[in-house]
Design a protein around this motif. Structure first.
Motif, short mmCIF file in Angstrom:
data_model
loop_
_atom_site.label_atom_id
_atom_site.label_comp_id
_atom_site.label_asym_id
_atom_site.label_seq_id
_atom_site.Cartn_x
_atom_site.Cartn_y
_atom_site.Cartn_z
N ILE A 142 -4.11 -62.11 1.32
CA ILE A 142 -4.49 -62.00 2.73
C ILE A 142 -5.94 -61.52 2.71
N ARG A 143 -6.84 -62.38 3.16
CA ARG A 143 -8.27 -62.07 3.10
C ARG A 143 -8.61 -60.82 3.91
N PRO A 144 -9.74 -60.19 3.59
CA PRO A 144 -10.17 -59.02 4.38
C PRO A 144 -10.30 -59.36 5.87
N PHE A 145 -9.86 -58.47 6.70
CA PHE A 145 -9.95 -58.60 8.16
C PHE A 145 -9.29 -59.89 8.66
N SER A 146 -8.22 -60.29 7.97
CA SER A 146 -7.47 -61.48 8.32
C SER A 146 -5.99 -61.11 8.43
N TYR A 147 -5.13 -62.11 8.59
CA TYR A 147 -3.70 -61.83 8.72
C TYR A 147 -2.88 -62.96 8.14
N HIS A 148 -1.60 -62.66 7.92
CA HIS A 148 -0.60 -63.64 7.51
C HIS A 148 0.53 -63.55 8.52
N LEU A 149 0.99 -64.71 8.97
CA LEU A 149 2.02 -64.77 10.01
C LEU A 149 3.33 -65.30 9.42
N PHE A 150 4.45 -64.62 9.74
CA PHE A 150 5.77 -65.12 9.37
C PHE A 150 6.74 -64.88 10.51
N GLY A 151 7.92 -65.47 10.42
CA GLY A 151 8.89 -65.33 11.49
C GLY A 151 10.31 -65.23 10.96
N TYR A 152 11.21 -64.83 11.86
CA TYR A 152 12.62 -64.71 11.52
C TYR A 152 13.47 -64.71 12.77
N ILE A 153 14.75 -65.02 12.58
CA ILE A 153 15.74 -64.98 13.65
C ILE A 153 16.84 -64.01 13.23
N VAL A 154 17.12 -63.02 14.08
CA VAL A 154 18.14 -62.01 13.78
C VAL A 154 19.20 -62.00 14.87
N ARG A 155 20.33 -61.40 14.53
CA ARG A 155 21.38 -61.18 15.52
C ARG A 155 20.94 -60.05 16.44
N GLY A 156 21.24 -60.16 17.73
CA GLY A 156 20.89 -59.13 18.70
C GLY A 156 19.48 -59.29 19.23
N ASN A 157 18.95 -58.21 19.84
CA ASN A 157 17.62 -58.30 20.46
C ASN A 157 16.70 -57.15 20.05
N THR A 158 16.99 -56.51 18.92
CA THR A 158 16.20 -55.38 18.46
C THR A 158 15.41 -55.78 17.21
N SER A 159 14.12 -55.45 17.21
CA SER A 159 13.33 -55.76 16.01
C SER A 159 13.82 -54.88 14.87
N PRO A 160 14.05 -55.47 13.70
CA PRO A 160 14.61 -54.72 12.58
C PRO A 160 13.65 -53.66 12.03
N ASN A 161 14.23 -52.70 11.35
CA ASN A 161 13.44 -51.68 10.67
C ASN A 161 12.74 -52.32 9.48
#
Length: 172
Positions: A142-161
């Motif tokens: 991940i380059r300096p001052f940049s980002y990497h994007l990923f995604g997921y689908i979980v059960r329920g509506n709470t972002s996981p720990n």
């Protein structure tokens, strides 16, 4: 003598039941979910409302040096034909440092309950043996001052720990 032992036993059972009741009451009173937009943030996460006009909120995780940030964005929730609820999240791993990140290990726990084990997460490598998320093989850094994007689908509506367990920076 037996009558005295029976009364002591009854008192012990009553004290035990009252203790269990209060322990459960206290445990249920502590809620680690933090409301955030249309969903909730998990334990050790902070809700950040970066667009109050449109009520756009994200769940934030930061390392202690603020050089790396995980931003979990809630996208949508839906229910299947059985009534099971699922949510789509996108996560930005943001590198705020002036060095590239070659490796990152993000710890997860039971709250990372994917809809389907292998097909409900993308653009990140899932190590189910150690409960870690790492950069996929096709991402060198991940380059300096940049980002990497990923995604997921979980059960329920709470972002996981998620917890940042390890970061490796590339030295020049």
């Amino acid at each position: 003598m037996d009558y005295l032992n029976l009364n002591i036993f009854k008192i012990f059972i009553i004290i035990l039941m009252v203790s269990i009741y209060f322990i459960n009451f206290i445990r249920c009173d502590i809620d680690y979910k933090v409301p955030c937009g249309d969903g909730y943030c998990g334990f050790d996460q902070m809700c950040y409302n970066y667009n109050p006009v449109d009520d756009v909120s994200v769940c934030l995780l930061s390392d202690s040096f603020n050089l790396l940030e995980l931003v979990q964005s809630f996208e949508k929730t839906w229910s299947d034909h059985r009534g099971d609820e699922y949510s789509l999240f996108r996560v930005k791993i943001i590198n705020h440092s002036n060095k590239p990140i070659s490796h990152i290990y993000i710890g997860t726990d039971f709250t990372f309950d994917l809809k389907q084990q292998n097909s409900s997460v993308w653009n990140i490598r899932l190590d189910t043996w150690n409960n870690f998320l790492t950069l996929p093989n096709y991402v060198n850094s991940i380059r300096p001052f940049s980002y990497h994007l990923f995604g997921y689908i979980v059960r329920g509506n709470t972002s996981p720990n998620m917890v940042i367990r390890s970061i490796t920076y590339v030295d020049f």
